[in-house]
Each structure stands twice: as C-alpha cells, then as structure tokens.
Design an enzyme around this catalytic site. Sequence first.
Site, PDB file in Angstrom:
ATOM      1  N   HIS A 140     105.523  -4.449  99.591  1.00  0.00           N
ATOM      2  CA  HIS A 140     106.762  -4.005  98.931  1.00  0.00           C
ATOM      3  C   HIS A 140     106.667  -4.455  97.469  1.00  0.00           C
ATOM      4  O   HIS A 140     106.023  -5.465  97.165  1.00  0.00           O
ATOM      5  CB  HIS A 140     107.938  -4.692  99.628  1.00  0.00           C
ATOM      6  CG  HIS A 140     109.295  -4.296  99.166  1.00  0.00           C
ATOM      7  ND1 HIS A 140     109.866  -4.798  98.018  1.00  0.00           N
ATOM      8  CD2 HIS A 140     110.216  -3.457  99.698  1.00  0.00           C
ATOM      9  CE1 HIS A 140     111.080  -4.279  97.874  1.00  0.00           C
ATOM     10  NE2 HIS A 140     111.318  -3.464  98.875  1.00  0.00           N
ATOM     11  N   ASP A 217     105.714 -12.568 103.325  1.00  0.00           N
ATOM     12  CA  ASP A 217     106.935 -11.813 103.078  1.00  0.00           C
ATOM     13  C   ASP A 217     107.482 -11.430 104.451  1.00  0.00           C
ATOM     14  O   ASP A 217     106.955 -10.541 105.118  1.00  0.00           O
ATOM     15  CB  ASP A 217     106.603 -10.576 102.230  1.00  0.00           C
ATOM     16  CG  ASP A 217     107.790  -9.637 102.083  1.00  0.00           C
ATOM     17  OD1 ASP A 217     108.804  -9.833 102.783  1.00  0.00           O
ATOM     18  OD2 ASP A 217     107.695  -8.698 101.270  1.00  0.00           O
ATOM     19  N   GLN A 220     110.922  -8.017 106.827  1.00  0.00           N
ATOM     20  CA  GLN A 220     111.053  -7.149 107.998  1.00  0.00           C
ATOM     21  C   GLN A 220     110.756  -7.892 109.298  1.00  0.00           C
ATOM     22  O   GLN A 220     111.242  -7.482 110.355  1.00  0.00           O
ATOM     23  CB  GLN A 220     110.105  -5.935 107.879  1.00  0.00           C
ATOM     24  CG  GLN A 220     110.377  -5.012 106.711  1.00  0.00           C
ATOM     25  CD  GLN A 220     111.709  -4.262 106.844  1.00  0.00           C
ATOM     26  OE1 GLN A 220     112.252  -4.075 107.922  1.00  0.00           O
ATOM     27  NE2 GLN A 220     112.236  -3.822 105.706  1.00  0.00           N
ATOM     28  N   LYS A 243     119.118  -8.026 106.124  1.00  0.00           N
ATOM     29  CA  LYS A 243     118.357  -7.251 107.119  1.00  0.00           C
ATOM     30  C   LYS A 243     118.444  -7.920 108.487  1.00  0.00           C
ATOM     31  O   LYS A 243     117.992  -7.384 109.493  1.00  0.00           O
ATOM     32  CB  LYS A 243     116.883  -7.132 106.705  1.00  0.00           C
ATOM     33  CG  LYS A 243     116.666  -6.361 105.406  1.00  0.00           C
ATOM     34  CD  LYS A 243     115.197  -6.225 105.114  1.00  0.00           C
ATOM     35  CE  LYS A 243     114.888  -5.969 103.660  1.00  0.00           C
ATOM     36  NZ  LYS A 243     115.161  -4.615 103.207  1.00  0.00           N
ATOM     37  N   CYS A 381     110.082   1.482  98.079  1.00  0.00           N
ATOM     38  CA  CYS A 381     109.667   0.386  97.190  1.00  0.00           C
ATOM     39  C   CYS A 381     108.251  -0.073  97.537  1.00  0.00           C
ATOM     40  O   CYS A 381     107.947  -1.280  97.497  1.00  0.00           O
ATOM     41  CB  CYS A 381     110.627  -0.796  97.232  1.00  0.00           C
ATOM     42  SG  CYS A 381     112.270  -0.364  96.690  1.00  0.00           S
TER      43      CYS A 381
END
Length: 424
Positions: A140, A217, A220, A243, A381
């Site tokens: 991302h 990261d 998600q 999220k 993104c």
Amino acid sequence: MSLYTAHVSTAPSSRNEGGLDIQRIRQDFPALHQKVNGKPLVYLDNGASAQKPQAVLDTLVHFYQHDYANIHRGVHSLSERATRAYEAARGVVQRFLNAREEREIIFVRGTTEAINLVAATYGRTNLSAGDEIVISAMEHHANIVPWQMLCEQLGAKLRVIPMDDRGVLDMQAYQDLLNHRTKLVAVVHLSNALGTLNPVEEIITLAHQHNIPVLLDGAQSAPHLKVDVQALDCDFFAFSGHKLYGPTGIGVLYGKAALLEQMPPYQGGGDMIEEVTFEKTTYASIPSRFEAGTPHIAGVIGLASAIQYVEQIGLQAIHAYTQTLLDYGTQRLQEVPGLRIIGTAPHKASILAFRIQDIHPHDIGTILDQEGVAIRAGHHCAQPVMQHYQLPATARASLSFYNTREEIDILVAALQKTVRIFSL
Ligand code: 7TS
C-alpha cells in the site's frame, strides 16, 4: 481490563455458520440494517473500513457522557477515570497482539502514521547514504511513500521484492536482496489489493539472520488473523482501528521495547517530556515519548472496546469463517462471464479483486451501488500493483465476519446484471 468491559455486548449465543451465529452477530451492527437505493445494503468494502458494532458506539457515548476529560494531567476524578480507561486500553492492545509489555504499544492515528513514525525516527537515526530498505511489490502507498521520502532525505535506496502474476512474492529474490547495506525490511502481512497472505515468518527469520529489523504492515491482517508479535518476532507491527471495527483516527504501532527506547521522539509537545527549559528538554520514556499532545482519548477507548468485541467472537473463528466465504466467493465469481480474479495466490484471505472484460471498475461499482452492494473500485492505494498487471484499476469485494453467502449471491447476481447492461 478496561473500565468499559461492561458495555461490550453479549457474546453470540447460538452458533451455526462454522461455529458462528452470523445472524446474531449482524444484529450488533446497526449500519448493516438499512436500504441503499431501495435495496438491502450488502457491505463488501471492509478492506477500506469496517462498520461499527453497537458495543463500540455505546462505549464512545458512555465515555463522552460520563468520564470525559483530558488525561495524564488532572487531579480531578474525571481526568483520573479517563486516564485509567486510556491506559487500560493499552493493556487490551498488548494482550491482543501478545506484546511482552504495555509500553511497547504506541497509540497513533493509524497504520499510515505508525509507518511514518518509524521512518522519521528509527529510519532517520539508523540509516545513512547508500543504505537500503526492502519492501515488496504489493505494498500500500502507506508502506512505500514514507520510505521513499526517507531515502530522498538520506540518499538511501528502496529495493523491491518482486512478485509473480498470482501475487506471490519471489522468496529467492528476497534472499538475494538482503545484504550488509539493508537496514530495514517493511512488508505487508495481508495485501489489500490482492489478498495475498505473505510468508512473514520466513521473511522475518531471513532478515534476522542478517540482524535486520522487520516492520509488518498489519492494516488488513489484524482484523482477520490472530496476530502474536512475540511468536512472529517482528520488530514493528502497525494497524488501524477503523478496519478493526473501531473508530477512525486511531491506530497502533507496536515496537520491541529495546528498539523504541533507542528511538528519538517523533513529534514534540506536551505529555512527551520529562523536563523542559529553554536551554534543553529531556524526553519521557516510552510509550509517552511518542504520544505528544492530547491524544485521541475516545478513539483509544473505542478501539479497546472493538478489540474486546472481536475477541469475544474469536480471531480463529473469524478467520475460519471468512475463509469459507472467500472460497465460496472465489468459486461463484467465476460464473460471471469474462470475470478475471486479480490475485490468485494459494494463501489468501478476505480480498476478492477482479476485472470483468473491459468494463471500467468504477462503472461496476456504480451499477452495484444501485443494487445496494458496496464494493471499492480503483487502484486501492497500491498503484505499483496495478502497474504489475498493466491495469488502471480493479473492482474489489472485501469480506468481514458479518457477511454471508447470500450476500455473495447478491454480489454475483449484480455482476451478472452489469455484464448484461454492457453487452446491450
Ligand atoms: N496498509 C494497508 C495494507 C492498507 O490496506 C491500508 C488502507 C493502509 C496501510 C493505510 O491505512 P490507514 O488506516 O492509515 O489509512 N487500505 C485501504 C484500502 O484498501 N481501501 O481503503 C483504504
């Protein structure tokens, strides 16, 4: 435990769908029970942001109605209550990630700010001209741009692990990239554009053989997988509250204490100092050193409530159930004429990105909206991913534990209608 435990709604009682009572769970989410363009809402844009359970909304209202005050400074009761709830939330996050210590949890605005913090502090003090940062081809922008900015400032280099057309990283190429100039590896755990679940254990083990720290990261992955930062042995882990069924504007940076302790502050201001004179300021220890100014107090408390909600359902059950939805969706989408799934790695979770013939994904998204179906269309993104496939954009359905097979059937019917409209 958070002061707010009492406000988390009851755990699902009867269980069916793969151990979860989805209809009961759906009752916890007021936003799901509305019509959009005259059709029942089918919310499949969870990768962009997830809806909020009533428990989180109640927690926020309760906090603002009863206990709201600034933290870490008041001698009065409200400030003490707000401070206790804020610091209890740190404990909730620590247990959620299985971090060794509470002070390894830094509250930030989201994944983006967490990565910028590491780039601006760890990056600026530990890298110099000629050094290298390794990222992957499926990042991302939040895990590309901060490193590019750092590289520009320092004269360092960004190196990229390539991927194949399924969206699988080339691990041999990764090993070949690691060398004595590599100062950090920063990779996405679960790709938002492709759904690939990366082999992060192997990525971390290989980096550590060269004494290179690894940032994951987790924007998600945190909502979908049980994350154990000690078992993974990652050095930094970033995720966003919104999220994960929590408020916007709040997220977490986990960092190993030994690393955080050596990092200079990110922003200067109140709450991050030990002593200030006009001649010199000494900084507070971690985590306060990285939390300058009045933080998003309600956001932190709301995030803890969201985590407690998700934990009541159970990350393992969430993962197992959404995998069955992903399998069902993958199979059913193939029935749509001309549909091609973008991202076909063997290890995937929660994301179904696709193209249909030459229909622009924005047109797909607009027609689906008329059917009450919310998906995302665009580059997500992750423009380098689009460049890999030589596509300007994809359509993307992203799943949550509150989605159902019936909703996937509605998605497929709406896509079939889209194809009919375009072949007229
Ligand atoms: N990293 C990944 C893998 C993401 O999916 C996102 C947001 C971010 C970082 C940035 O998170 P933020 O909370 O700081 O904005 N991804 C998406 C998406 O897929 N659609 O909208 C936002």
